[in-house]
Design an enzyme around this catalytic site. Structure first.
Site, mmCIF file in Angstrom:
data_model
loop_
_atom_site.group_PDB
_atom_site.id
_atom_site.type_symbol
_atom_site.label_atom_id
_atom_site.label_comp_id
_atom_site.label_asym_id
_atom_site.label_seq_id
_atom_site.Cartn_x
_atom_site.Cartn_y
_atom_site.Cartn_z
ATOM 1 N N HIS A 306 -43.960 -30.961 -2.649
ATOM 2 C CA HIS A 306 -43.622 -31.929 -1.600
ATOM 3 C C HIS A 306 -43.956 -31.308 -0.251
ATOM 4 O O HIS A 306 -43.386 -30.288 0.117
ATOM 5 C CB HIS A 306 -42.118 -32.241 -1.675
ATOM 6 C CG HIS A 306 -41.685 -33.415 -0.870
ATOM 7 N ND1 HIS A 306 -41.785 -33.462 0.506
ATOM 8 C CD2 HIS A 306 -41.162 -34.606 -1.237
ATOM 9 C CE1 HIS A 306 -41.320 -34.620 0.940
ATOM 10 N NE2 HIS A 306 -40.932 -35.336 -0.090
ATOM 11 N N HIS A 349 -32.591 -28.615 2.514
ATOM 12 C CA HIS A 349 -33.084 -27.624 3.471
ATOM 13 C C HIS A 349 -32.152 -27.477 4.659
ATOM 14 O O HIS A 349 -31.300 -28.320 4.918
ATOM 15 C CB HIS A 349 -34.506 -27.962 3.939
ATOM 16 C CG HIS A 349 -34.610 -29.151 4.852
ATOM 17 N ND1 HIS A 349 -34.364 -30.439 4.459
ATOM 18 C CD2 HIS A 349 -34.968 -29.236 6.162
ATOM 19 C CE1 HIS A 349 -34.569 -31.274 5.455
ATOM 20 N NE2 HIS A 349 -34.916 -30.561 6.513
ATOM 21 N N GLU A 355 -32.097 -33.232 13.707
ATOM 22 C CA GLU A 355 -32.657 -34.490 13.237
ATOM 23 C C GLU A 355 -31.676 -35.652 13.428
ATOM 24 O O GLU A 355 -30.591 -35.655 12.849
ATOM 25 C CB GLU A 355 -33.025 -34.373 11.754
ATOM 26 C CG GLU A 355 -33.957 -33.218 11.438
ATOM 27 C CD GLU A 355 -34.138 -33.013 9.949
ATOM 28 O OE1 GLU A 355 -33.566 -33.808 9.165
ATOM 29 O OE2 GLU A 355 -34.842 -32.066 9.560
ATOM 30 N N TYR A 364 -33.679 -45.561 2.095
ATOM 31 C CA TYR A 364 -34.287 -44.238 2.235
ATOM 32 C C TYR A 364 -34.212 -43.534 0.893
ATOM 33 O O TYR A 364 -33.166 -43.537 0.231
ATOM 34 C CB TYR A 364 -33.551 -43.455 3.317
ATOM 35 C CG TYR A 364 -34.068 -42.062 3.564
ATOM 36 C CD1 TYR A 364 -35.408 -41.835 3.852
ATOM 37 C CD2 TYR A 364 -33.208 -40.966 3.514
ATOM 38 C CE1 TYR A 364 -35.885 -40.554 4.078
ATOM 39 C CE2 TYR A 364 -33.666 -39.681 3.753
ATOM 40 C CZ TYR A 364 -35.009 -39.488 4.032
ATOM 41 O OH TYR A 364 -35.475 -38.215 4.260
ATOM 42 N N HIS A 379 -28.204 -34.628 11.555
ATOM 43 C CA HIS A 379 -28.163 -33.327 10.902
ATOM 44 C C HIS A 379 -28.650 -32.308 11.925
ATOM 45 O O HIS A 379 -29.853 -32.177 12.166
ATOM 46 C CB HIS A 379 -29.035 -33.319 9.649
ATOM 47 C CG HIS A 379 -28.627 -34.354 8.644
ATOM 48 N ND1 HIS A 379 -29.518 -35.262 8.105
ATOM 49 C CD2 HIS A 379 -27.413 -34.650 8.106
ATOM 50 C CE1 HIS A 379 -28.882 -36.054 7.256
ATOM 51 N NE2 HIS A 379 -27.602 -35.700 7.252
ATOM 52 N N HIS A 385 -28.763 -30.189 4.482
ATOM 53 C CA HIS A 385 -28.766 -31.599 4.111
ATOM 54 C C HIS A 385 -29.858 -31.837 3.081
ATOM 55 O O HIS A 385 -30.656 -30.957 2.782
ATOM 56 C CB HIS A 385 -28.946 -32.505 5.335
ATOM 57 C CG HIS A 385 -30.129 -32.158 6.179
ATOM 58 N ND1 HIS A 385 -30.151 -31.084 7.035
ATOM 59 C CD2 HIS A 385 -31.340 -32.744 6.313
ATOM 60 C CE1 HIS A 385 -31.304 -31.014 7.673
ATOM 61 N NE2 HIS A 385 -32.060 -32.009 7.235
#
Length: 458
Positions: A306, A349, A355, A364, A379, A385
């Site tokens: 990813h 992460h 963010e 989402y 976050h 998160h």
């Protein structure tokens, strides 16, 4: 009486039966609402046609390098010095500016909100802005603020300009009409618009409804620009041709009007006898624009793993430190997921960036429940998160065939600076007290023996 005039220049195009726009990002445009209003071959003739006044609006220092130098020449009914009289203090108590260390009792943590409540009084766009977070210091032109807005009335004789920063507006519910000094934009959900620092404008509603709602990133720092694509090359992501700048339009109105100003975090108002949106022609590269998020061409993994979410950056406001943004505007659009042997949603992460997220429509992919259209999450830097327990379980056990994430659009205002929570956001009734519980169920599976573990080890 209002008079809005816009001639269609060569190379412009009408978008969705609305106003006329000129395509391209950062172009040097020229446009006139009346024939012959735009001087040719010079910027400041001794006398302008139609009795107009020539005026320059600069968005950068005069001596900025050519690649970052921004200015436009405006040819208007009155010079802007006539659009301001003596100022009085004004108050927008819910619009905060960095540094803003509001006093509230909410401790540090990952936070999420449902949408702003429906207003129970009449609010126009300015009065409906609610600051959620601030970062940096407006006095040194560093950082940003994340706002949510909700309103139900038009700005008719009220106008505004923001000397503190440019405003990136992200509608979530209801189409808005943004009438700037340099033209008119119709902006619907799944589109965005940018109003440059210092540019006069007003906002009104289009269509039927009870509430118009969305988000704003107020960028105090370097202007938003397109990110470098690096190895991606010349195409994909946000392509320059899909950005639309309005053609010249003006409002000829001799009535009592009010001009509101935000300057160094304070608000002022002045009363004049006419509309300040009186630019009949203009040329230059300091201009508003709109962009359809549905034209963003995403790239991603086509075999395994990813990539970082930076591949979804639409616009970036850089700092002097290469690759470190004052603020990035990132989206998570519809896309195909095809990676093999891969946990496909965003991974868990911790991040040096902070963010602020919002959801325009759909779901989402990292949150199975709780993150709803019109909602928000925060976050902050170095707070962990990632997918909730339901999302983790689903992604860990699904058949890894090609799947299209459709009918979805989330976004993120991401900044290098910590985002300070406002008192309003900390005490907002739609704050989800149980957000932290979405990770309950991510229990220990490790038992010291090799192999895939599908059940928690209690």
């Amino acid at each position: 009486m209002e008079l809005v005039v816009a001639e269609r220049p060569v190379g412009s195009r009408v978008v969705r039966n609305g106003p006329t726009y000129m395509p391209g990002f950062g172009n040097d445009f020229e446009t006139e609402a009346l024939p012959g209003a735009l001087p040719q071959g010079q910027n400041s003739p001794q006398k302008c046609n139609y009795g107009l006044y020539a005026e320059q609006l600069s968005g950068s220092p005069f001596t900025a390098p050519r690649g970052t130098n921004e200015r436009s020449w405006l040819y208007r009914i009155r010079p802007s010095v006539r659009h301001m009289r003596r100022f009085s203090n004004a108050s927008y108590p819910y619009w905060k500016t960095a540094p803003c260390l509001d006093e509230h009792s909410l401790p540090l943590g990952q936070l999420r909100w449902d949408p702003l409540p429906v207003p129970n009084t009449e609010l126009d766009f300015l009065a409906g802005i609610r600051t959620m977070t601030t970062a940096g210091d407006v006095l040194t032109q560093v950082g940003m603020a994340a706002h949510a807005y909700t309103f139900n009335a038009d700005m008719v004789d009220d106008y505004f300009f923001n000397a503190d920063g440019e405003m990136l507006v992200v509608p979530q519910l209801g189409t808005i009409r943004v009438f700037t000094e340099m033209g008119v934009m119709h902006v619907e959900p799944l589109e965005i618009c940018l109003i440059p620092r210092g540019m006069m404008f007003k906002v009104s509603r289009i269509g039927e409804g009870d509430i118009w709602r969305g988000y704003i990133c107020e960028n105090y720092g370097a202007k938003f620009t397109l990110p470098d694509r690096g190895p991606i090359g010349a195409n994909c992501l946000a392509n320059p041709r899909d950005f639309k700048t309005p053609v010249a339009a003006y409002e000829d109105k001799e009535t009592v009007c009010r001009v509101h100003v935000k300057w160094c975090g304070k608000f002022y108002v002045t009363e004049i006898g006419h509309s300040p949106l009186d630019v009949v022609a203009w040329h230059g590269n300091y201009a508003p624009f709109k962009y359809d998020l549905r034209t963003f061409s995403p790239v991603g993994a086509i075999l395994f793993d990813h990539p970082d979410p930076s591949i979804f950056t639409v616009l970036t406001a850089p700092t002097e430190e290469a690759g470190t943004a004052n603020v990035d505007f990132v989206i998570f659009p519809p896309r195909w997921m095809v990676a093999e042997h891969t946990f496909r949603p965003p991974w868990y992460h911790r991040n040096i960036m902070s963010e602020f997220m919002g959801l325009i429509q759909g779901q989402y992919d990292a949150k199975e429940t709780g993150f709803v259209p019109g909602g928000m999450s925060l976050h902050n830097m170095m707070l962990p998160h990632g997918p909730d327990a339901g999302g983790f379980d689903k992604a860990s056990n699904t058949d890894l065939k090609p799947v299209k994430l459709d009918h979805t659009m989330a976004f993120m205002f991401e900044t290098r600076f910590p985002q300070q929570l406002t008192k309003f956001a900390a005490e907002l009734e739609t704050l989800q007290d149980n957000y932290i519980e979405c990770w309950d169920g991510l229990d220990r599976k490790f038992d010291g023996t090799p192999g895939i573990k599908s059940k928690p080890n209690n």
